[in-house]
Write a protein that holds these residues in place. Structure first.
Motif, short mmCIF file in Angstrom:
data_model
loop_
_atom_site.label_atom_id
_atom_site.label_comp_id
_atom_site.label_asym_id
_atom_site.label_seq_id
_atom_site.Cartn_x
_atom_site.Cartn_y
_atom_site.Cartn_z
N ASP A 82 0.82 -1.21 0.00
CA ASP A 82 0.00 0.00 0.00
C ASP A 82 0.85 1.27 0.00
N ASP A 83 2.14 1.12 0.26
CA ASP A 83 3.04 2.27 0.36
C ASP A 83 3.45 2.72 -1.04
N PRO A 84 3.03 3.89 -1.49
CA PRO A 84 3.37 4.32 -2.85
C PRO A 84 4.86 4.52 -3.07
N ARG A 85 5.63 4.68 -1.99
CA ARG A 85 7.07 4.91 -2.16
C ARG A 85 7.78 3.72 -2.78
N TYR A 87 6.91 2.10 -5.25
CA TYR A 87 6.71 2.12 -6.71
C TYR A 87 7.38 3.32 -7.37
N ALA A 197 -2.22 0.81 -5.68
CA ALA A 197 -1.17 1.81 -5.40
C ALA A 197 -0.10 1.79 -6.49
N GLN A 198 0.20 0.60 -7.01
CA GLN A 198 1.16 0.49 -8.11
C GLN A 198 0.62 1.16 -9.36
N ILE A 200 -1.62 3.57 -9.61
CA ILE A 200 -1.68 5.02 -9.42
C ILE A 200 -0.29 5.62 -9.58
N ALA A 201 0.71 5.02 -8.93
CA ALA A 201 2.07 5.57 -8.95
C ALA A 201 2.67 5.51 -10.35
N THR A 202 2.55 4.38 -11.02
CA THR A 202 3.17 4.25 -12.34
C THR A 202 2.40 5.02 -13.39
N ARG A 204 1.13 7.96 -12.86
CA ARG A 204 1.68 9.31 -12.72
C ARG A 204 3.05 9.41 -13.39
#
Length: 279
Positions: A82-85, A87, A197-198, A200-202, A204
């Motif tokens: 769940d931690d976006p960091r 990714y 979360a992966q 969303i991060a990727t 962006r």
């Protein structure tokens, strides 16, 4: 979304967990009958998975190459967080370096499709030593086109507020996966196992990626730029220009669009083998 013709690997490949210094990753590991002429690490794109390369595995092994297709962190059958960091692009690039090291087959031919190409080049820019070559497949020099940025924003907002199942239902309403031989159920199962979360991060990252072509040139690796005849994520002329700036070998796959690996796998595999054989 890449749509593999099947989720069943060929007889030359086995599904397994690849242990690395950064954890385990789900892979399809395809080996030729004799001593491999080389090893290729295949990194999938946004919303994709190792299965996007299924149709390449048999022709690559028939040409004598070991081909290992991987699910990245938070993709399909590889664990996420769940931690976006975790990714951040550099983190995903370090995963690729760990995967290459775990293959223990000498310098690796690295291939990244779309998002996977940008993660792959980030890995090369951290450390080019583990790689024999870099292939950017349907992957552009910087951020995706504006229309795709809008789609990524909409999808990211939906993922932040809706369940994966509800988002899938909405996506299918706009883009039914009927043409896939899997009939959509395998695609749905894969989607549900991707970590939001992966995505969303990727997403962006794809919308904000800077141009790093000059850095890749300075890394000094042989580069192959592959695309279809058409592409709605990065225009083909933009990919052409990138290849010139890279001094790269350039292949356009006739009859293919954003996913030559699934659209025209035999022709794509032949182009990859010709490039690797020529090094």
């Amino acid at each position: 979304m890449s749509r593999p013709p099947t989720f069943i690997p060929p007889s030359c490949a086995r599904a397994r967990a690849l242990p690395t210094a950064r954890g385990e990753f789900a892979v399809l590991d395809a080996a030729p009958s004799g001593t491999p002429r080389g090893t290729a690490l295949l990194v999938p794109g946004y919303t994709g998975s190792k299965e996007d390369f299924i149709a390449l595995l048999e022709p690559l092994t028939e040409a004598g190459y070991r081909a290992v297709a991987v699910d990245g962190r938070g993709q399909y059958e590889s664990a996420g967080s769940d931690d976006p960091r975790v990714y951040a692009q550099d983190e995903l690039a370090r995963d690729v370096l760990a995967q290459a090291a775990a293959l223990d087959g000498g310098p690796v031919h690295l291939l990244g499709h779309s998002l996977g190409g940008q993660i792959g080049r980030a890995a090369v820019l951290l450390d080019a030593a583990p790689f024999r070559s870099l292939t950017l497949m349907s992957s552009g020099p910087a951020e995706v086109v504006e229309a795709q940025q809008v789609k990524l924003k909409i999808l990211g907002d939906a993922l932040a507020t809706m369940t994966m199942d509800d988002v899938w239902t909405a996506m299918v309403a706009f883009d039914p996966p009927a043409e896939a031989d899997t009939g959509g159920e395998d695609l749905r199962r894969r989607w549900l196992r991707n970590h939001p979360a992966q995505l969303i991060a990727t997403g962006r990252q794809l919308a904000t990626e800077p141009d790093r072509v000059a850095e890749v040139v300075a890394a000094g690796l042989p580069v192959h730029v592959v695309s279809g005849e058409a592409d709605d994520v990065w225009p083909v002329p933009v990919i052409d220009e990138m290849a010139v700036r890279l001094g790269a070998h350039r292949t356009r796959i006739e009859g293919a669009e954003h996913s030559p690996n699934t659209d025209r796998p035999q022709e794509t595999a032949a182009a990859l083998v010709a490039f690797w054989d020529g090094l």
